[in-house]
Design a protein around this motif. Structure first.
Motif, PDB file in Angstrom:
ATOM      1  N   THR A   1       0.823  -1.204   0.000  1.00  0.00           N
ATOM      2  CA  THR A   1       0.000   0.000   0.000  1.00  0.00           C
ATOM      3  C   THR A   1       0.856   1.253   0.000  1.00  0.00           C
ATOM      4  O   THR A   1       0.487   2.274  -0.587  1.00  0.00           O
TER       5      THR A   1
ATOM      6  N   ASN B   1     -10.376  -3.222   3.621  1.00  0.00           N
ATOM      7  CA  ASN B   1     -10.438  -3.847   2.296  1.00  0.00           C
ATOM      8  C   ASN B   1     -11.508  -4.933   2.188  1.00  0.00           C
ATOM      9  O   ASN B   1     -11.443  -5.784   1.309  1.00  0.00           O
TER      10      ASN B   1
ATOM     11  N   ASN C   1      -8.562  -1.265  -4.363  1.00  0.00           N
ATOM     12  CA  ASN C   1      -8.174  -2.543  -3.785  1.00  0.00           C
ATOM     13  C   ASN C   1      -6.887  -2.364  -2.979  1.00  0.00           C
ATOM     14  O   ASN C   1      -5.852  -2.947  -3.276  1.00  0.00           O
TER      15      ASN C   1
END
Length: 375
Positions: free
Chosen positions: A38, A209, A228
């Motif tokens: 991320t 998520n 996502n």
């Protein structure tokens, strides 16, 4: 004139270290990789170290050296631990391997800081960063203090700078808390106004998520951000929907998309985002979004329930939504619904399956919402 060229900075190379005790039942490597990805970091290697228990946290010195050598040979610039490190442990690791060391807490805080888009989220993320950094300031100046020193009874220059920085950080923390308190007051006024108008509030909660933003879009028709990635949503996104039941009664409902939960969420973040999380505590209904395709659903659900209890929201009426149902067969979905009912009895009276992405299964969910709101 020479043409300008865009210089792309290579992502930082990191080595993941997972410390597990015999009591741990599930490795966190996949989640740690998700958090690392991320931030756009380049994972060059990983290692799992098994210890007897987590009280002392650290494995033996031989294993420490072995882990450091593996990180260095992989070309890592940083080691990221899946556990929380104390300031002294962080100093020990950095001295041992000569690399920057991050723990799970700092990794999550950095993600929050990088994804803060609004002023409120920025204030909360900065507060979390400063609360985390304050007890770790000393190791920033320890080498300088040793080099400069100072006469007996006097303070060295490094210590003077350390105290200055501590005072400035404490002042900034106080300023941030005041600004966030102002935001909290405004939210309280908005909630009182909603209550006067008879507007119901449904807060979407769940593991990060799990698909909360996708469901929020499906229910409200909004254009909320859907990615996502872990922690795609930091600010509570609220959208109004007027819903008329088959009986002819109508009601305005506000759906609030909240920040996702995660195992061992840093307390600094819980403290900083308290004004945002209060939206959960004041809701009329909680819609718990569970990723039906994730084999770790049981652990994720337990984490959400634990954090709801910590917030004082465990007694709010709750509907459990098994999202991403399109990824399961009919038999798998039936088995999952049975397992959820058995493992989490509190949810058994209000479980429904949907595919938020495909907008399938929404009508049964609406019927549950109408039943809970009694209209």
């Amino acid at each position: 004139m020479k043409p300008l060229h865009t210089v792309e900075t290579e992502p930082i190379r990191v080595f993941l270290a997972e410390i597990r005790s015999g009591a741990d039942t599930e490795p966190l490597t996949a989640e740690l990789r998700g958090l690392t990805n991320t931030l756009g970091l380049n994972i060059v290697g990983s290692e799992t170290v098994v210890i007897r228990d987590r009280k002392g946290f650290f494995p033996g010195s031989g294993k420490l050296k072995e882990l450091s050598e593996k990180a260095l040979s992989a070309g890592a610039q940083c080691i990221i631990f899946d556990s929380e490190l104390s300031p002294s442990q962080q100093r020990k690791w950095e001295a041992l391997c000569g690399l920057s060391v991050l723990d799970r807490q700092e990794l999550i805080i950095r993600i929050f800081a990088s994804r803060a888009k609004t002023r409120e989220a920025g204030l909360q993320a900065e507060l979390a960063e400063l609360l985390y950094a304050l007890p770790r300031l000393s190791h920033k100046y320890i080498d300088l203090s040793r080099q400069r020193g100072g006469r007996y009874g006097t303070r060295g220059s490094g210590e003077t700078q350390l105290e200055t920085d501590r005072r400035q950080i404490r002042e900034r923390i106080g300023s941030l808390r005041k600004e966030i308190e102002d935001v909290r007051t405004n939210r309280m006024l908005q909630r009182k106004q909603r209550k006067k108008q008879g507007i119901a509030v449904c807060a979407l909660v769940g593991y990060t998520n799990a698909g909360k933003s996708s469901l929020h879009r499906a229910l409200t028709g909004s254009e909320a951000l859907v990615e996502n990635k872990l922690f795609a949503t930091l600010d509570p996104t609220a959208r109004r929907v007027y819903r008329q039941s088959p009986s002819g009664k109508g009601k305005t409902i506000i759906f609030v998309d909240t920040v996702g939960f995660i195992r061992r969420l840093p307390h600094n973040l819980v403290d900083a985002f308290k004004s945002t999380l209060e939206e959960v505590c004041q809701a009329d209904i909680l819609i718990h979004v569970l990723d039906a395709s994730d084999p770790s659903w049981k652990e994720h659900s337990g984490t959400v329930q634990g954090q709801l209890k910590e917030l004082g929201a465990e007694n709010i009426p709750l509907i459990t939504v098994l999202n991403k149902a399109d990824l399961l067969t009919t038999e798998e979905l039936i088995a999952l619904e049975t397992a959820v009912s058995r493992e989490i009895p509190a949810f058994s009276s209000a479980i429904t399956a949907v595919s938020a992405k495909n907008k399938e299964g929404l009508e049964p969910l609406w019927k549950l919402i109408e039943k809970r709101l009694k209209f």
